[in-house]
Motif scaffolding. Structure first.
Motif, short mmCIF file in Angstrom:
data_model
loop_
_atom_site.label_atom_id
_atom_site.label_comp_id
_atom_site.label_asym_id
_atom_site.label_seq_id
_atom_site.Cartn_x
_atom_site.Cartn_y
_atom_site.Cartn_z
N ARG A 1 -0.51 4.08 12.72
CA ARG A 1 -1.52 4.77 13.15
C ARG A 1 -2.56 4.79 12.00
NH1 ARG A 1 1.74 10.05 14.40
NH2 ARG A 1 3.26 8.80 15.19
N PHE A 2 -2.14 4.64 10.63
CA PHE A 2 -3.15 4.58 9.71
C PHE A 2 -3.93 3.45 9.76
CE2 PHE A 2 -4.42 2.68 5.60
CZ PHE A 2 -5.06 3.61 5.17
N PRO B 1 3.53 5.90 10.78
CA PRO B 1 2.38 6.25 9.89
C PRO B 1 1.53 5.30 9.48
CG PRO B 1 4.58 7.50 9.22
CD PRO B 1 4.95 6.36 10.12
N VAL C 1 5.12 -5.55 3.24
CA VAL C 1 4.14 -4.40 3.13
C VAL C 1 4.78 -3.06 4.06
CG1 VAL C 1 2.10 -5.31 2.40
CG2 VAL C 1 2.54 -5.50 4.72
N ASN D 1 7.40 1.71 11.42
CA ASN D 1 6.43 2.31 10.39
C ASN D 1 5.32 2.94 10.97
OD1 ASN D 1 5.12 3.53 8.28
ND2 ASN D 1 5.39 1.83 7.01
N LYS E 1 -6.35 3.71 12.70
CA LYS E 1 -7.64 4.63 12.38
C LYS E 1 -8.70 3.95 11.58
CE LYS E 1 -8.48 8.09 8.99
NZ LYS E 1 -8.05 8.70 8.17
N LEU F 1 1.12 -1.11 0.01
CA LEU F 1 -0.09 0.04 0.14
C LEU F 1 0.98 1.15 0.05
CD1 LEU F 1 -2.78 1.54 0.66
CD2 LEU F 1 -2.19 1.35 3.03
N GLY F 2 0.46 2.01 -0.75
CA GLY F 2 1.39 3.41 -1.03
C GLY F 2 0.85 4.64 -1.63
N VAL F 3 1.29 5.75 -1.05
CA VAL F 3 0.51 6.75 -1.72
C VAL F 3 1.83 7.90 -1.88
CG1 VAL F 3 -0.88 8.88 -1.26
CG2 VAL F 3 -1.45 6.72 -0.79
N ARG G 1 -0.17 12.72 0.23
CA ARG G 1 -0.52 12.11 1.49
C ARG G 1 -1.34 12.91 2.32
NH1 ARG G 1 5.03 9.31 2.85
NH2 ARG G 1 5.15 7.93 1.12
N ASN G 2 -2.06 12.29 3.06
CA ASN G 2 -3.30 12.95 4.16
C ASN G 2 -4.38 13.48 3.35
OD1 ASN G 2 -1.95 12.10 6.84
ND2 ASN G 2 -0.31 13.47 6.02
N LEU G 3 -4.51 13.16 2.26
CA LEU G 3 -5.82 13.44 1.59
C LEU G 3 -6.81 12.45 1.71
CD1 LEU G 3 -3.93 15.11 -1.50
CD2 LEU G 3 -4.94 16.30 0.43
N GLY G 4 -6.78 11.21 2.24
CA GLY G 4 -7.75 10.37 2.51
C GLY G 4 -7.36 9.25 1.35
N ILE G 5 -6.43 9.36 0.44
CA ILE G 5 -6.37 8.47 -0.71
C ILE G 5 -6.13 7.00 -0.20
CG2 ILE G 5 -4.97 7.74 -2.56
CD1 ILE G 5 -4.46 10.73 -3.04
N ALA G 6 -5.09 6.58 1.09
CA ALA G 6 -5.05 5.72 1.26
C ALA G 6 -6.48 4.70 2.09
CB ALA G 6 -3.71 5.27 2.50
N THR G 7 -6.88 5.67 2.75
CA THR G 7 -8.17 5.29 3.32
C THR G 7 -9.25 4.82 2.40
OG1 THR G 7 -7.95 7.23 5.19
CG2 THR G 7 -10.30 6.40 4.66
C1 LIG Z 1 0.87 4.86 5.29
C2 LIG Z 1 0.34 5.62 4.02
C3 LIG Z 1 0.02 4.44 2.80
C4 LIG Z 1 -0.85 6.54 4.27
O1 LIG Z 1 -1.26 7.03 3.04
P1 LIG Z 1 -2.38 8.38 3.02
O2 LIG Z 1 -2.94 8.59 1.80
O3 LIG Z 1 -1.61 9.65 3.58
O4 LIG Z 1 -3.48 8.22 4.31
P2 LIG Z 1 -4.82 8.75 4.37
O5 LIG Z 1 -4.75 10.28 4.18
O6 LIG Z 1 -5.93 8.02 3.92
O7 LIG Z 1 -5.02 8.75 5.90
C5 LIG Z 1 -4.16 9.39 6.73
C6 LIG Z 1 -4.13 8.98 8.32
O8 LIG Z 1 -3.21 8.01 8.50
C7 LIG Z 1 -2.47 8.40 9.41
N1 LIG Z 1 -1.11 8.99 8.93
C8 LIG Z 1 -0.71 9.03 7.81
N2 LIG Z 1 0.43 9.57 7.57
C9 LIG Z 1 1.06 9.93 8.88
C10 LIG Z 1 2.17 10.45 9.53
N3 LIG Z 1 2.98 11.04 8.70
N4 LIG Z 1 2.14 10.56 10.68
C11 LIG Z 1 1.09 10.24 11.69
N5 LIG Z 1 0.01 9.46 11.12
C12 LIG Z 1 -0.12 9.54 9.74
C13 LIG Z 1 -3.24 9.13 10.24
O9 LIG Z 1 -3.99 8.55 11.17
C14 LIG Z 1 -3.95 9.90 9.42
O10 LIG Z 1 -5.49 10.28 9.96
P3 LIG Z 1 -6.11 11.61 9.76
O11 LIG Z 1 -6.34 11.97 8.66
O12 LIG Z 1 -7.06 11.44 10.60
O13 LIG Z 1 -5.01 12.67 10.43
C15 LIG Z 1 1.42 6.82 3.47
O14 LIG Z 1 1.93 7.19 4.40
C16 LIG Z 1 2.50 5.90 2.71
O15 LIG Z 1 2.40 5.78 1.44
N6 LIG Z 1 3.65 5.77 3.41
C17 LIG Z 1 4.62 4.97 2.75
C18 LIG Z 1 4.58 3.38 2.27
C19 LIG Z 1 3.85 2.87 3.53
O16 LIG Z 1 4.48 2.77 4.54
N7 LIG Z 1 3.00 1.97 3.28
C20 LIG Z 1 2.45 1.01 4.18
C21 LIG Z 1 3.16 -0.13 4.32
S1 LIG Z 1 2.22 -1.41 5.21
#
Ligand SMILES: CC(C)(COP(=O)(O)OP(=O)(O)OC[C@H]1O[C@@H](n2cnc3c(N)ncnc32)[C@H](O)[C@@H]1OP(=O)(O)O)[C@@H](O)C(=O)NCCC(=O)NCCS
Length: 251
Positions: free
Chosen positions: A151-152, A148, A251, A146, A155, A106-108, A113-119
């Motif tokens: 926490r993701f 972030p 992952v 990891n 959540k 999973l990755g964005v 990031r933090n736009l709800g795309i991974a959600t």
């Molecule tokens: C983890 C990841 C997929 C989240 O993607 P995203 O699109 O930013 O996530 P969303 O916007 O849908 O959700 C954000 C939520 O995730 C958490 N989160 C994401 N980035 C964070 C950060 N840098 N620090 C703390 N919390 C974080 C928070 O809970 C946040 O919730 P909020 O929106 O209520 O604040 C992204 O950070 C990523 O691609 N990371 C690198 C690759 C990776 O680690 N993949 C997962 C491997 S298991």
């Protein structure tokens, strides 16, 4: 590729990953993860060979690359029996073919990031898993540092099921992993006395399997550290990355 300015409110749409995404997909994996995935993995993803995946694209991108991936999730189906979490799944004696959806990657990209795309991507996975009658849970591993991602998933209401010590072996170093589970279709772990006994028995069977595998590995160190393919990895208890940084699964 990622030096892009994004608008304050990008218009993101979601679609299955397709053949034309091959290069972008492998570049994003290379930029987001500390390990290298084999070419075969990406070919399987874009061709849907045993892997179901979705991606996000920004159709409001000012540079015109409106079909280029900005996020992705890749998954595969496994049977509960073959998985390492059979003890966490409710026993269903009427069904021998219970399945699970495993999130492979999973990755964005950072700018999005933090736009709800991974959600949205993970919600898509949960919807998909819920529609499969035999499916009991979505699960995945996250490397313990990891934050972030941890926490993701918290959540997203994934349950932290266990910590697996030294699960990953990357470039000569061990790392723990967390195993997260999201139950679907009533797959929650057992609670009746009979089910609890069955679960305990399954747990000990798993421990025995691990012990046997460890003893076997001790006898054959060379094969323990040899390179694996993505297909082999799901049934393994550990994800091991060789010193050359080539990979098969994480992952
Ligand atoms: C983890 C990841 C997929 C989240 O993607 P995203 O699109 O930013 O996530 P969303 O916007 O849908 O959700 C954000 C939520 O995730 C958490 N989160 C994401 N980035 C964070 C950060 N840098 N620090 C703390 N919390 C974080 C928070 O809970 C946040 O919730 P909020 O929106 O209520 O604040 C992204 O950070 C990523 O691609 N990371 C690198 C690759 C990776 O680690 N993949 C997962 C491997 S298991």
């Amino acid at each position: 590729m990622f030096d892009i300015e994004i608008s304050h409110c990008p218009t993101i749409i979601y679609r299955p990953i397709q053949s034309s995404d091959l290069e972008a997909l492998s570049q994003i994996h290379a930029s987001l993860f500390p390990i290298r995935y084999e070419r075969e993995f990406f070919i399987n993803v874009v061709n849907g060979h045993g892997i179901v995946s979705w991606c996000a694209v920004d159709i409001s991108r000012p540079d015109g690359n409106v079909d280029e991936l900005v996020g992705f999730v890749t998954t595969r189906i496994t049977t509960v029996k073959e998985s390492e979490i059979d003890d966490l799944i409710k026993c269903d004696t009427s069904r021998i073919d219970q399945t699970l959806v495993y999130i492979l990657t999973l990755g964005v990209v950072e700018q999005y990031r933090n736009l709800g795309i991974a959600t949205s991507l993970v919600q898509e996975v949960i919807k998909y898993a819920s529609r499969i009658a035999s499916c009991r849970a979505v699960y995945l591993h996250v490397i313990a540092y990891n934050q972030p991602a941890i926490r993701f998933y918290q959540k997203m209401m994934f349950m932290l099921a266990r910590r697996l010590p030294k699960f990953y072996y990357i470039n000569g170093q061990h790392y723990d992993s967390f195993l997260f589970v999201y139950y679907v279709n009533g797959g929650r772990s057992p609670c009746s006395p009979m089910e609890a006994i069955a679960a305990i028995a399954a747990y000990f069977r798993g421990q025995l399997r691990m012990l046997t595998a460890k003893l076997w590995n001790r006898d054959d160190k060379s094969s323990r550290w040899s390179k694996c393919t993505e297909n082999q990895s799901l049934t393994q208890n550990k994800r091991i990355v060789s010193a050359e940084n080539s990979v098969f699964q994480t992952v």
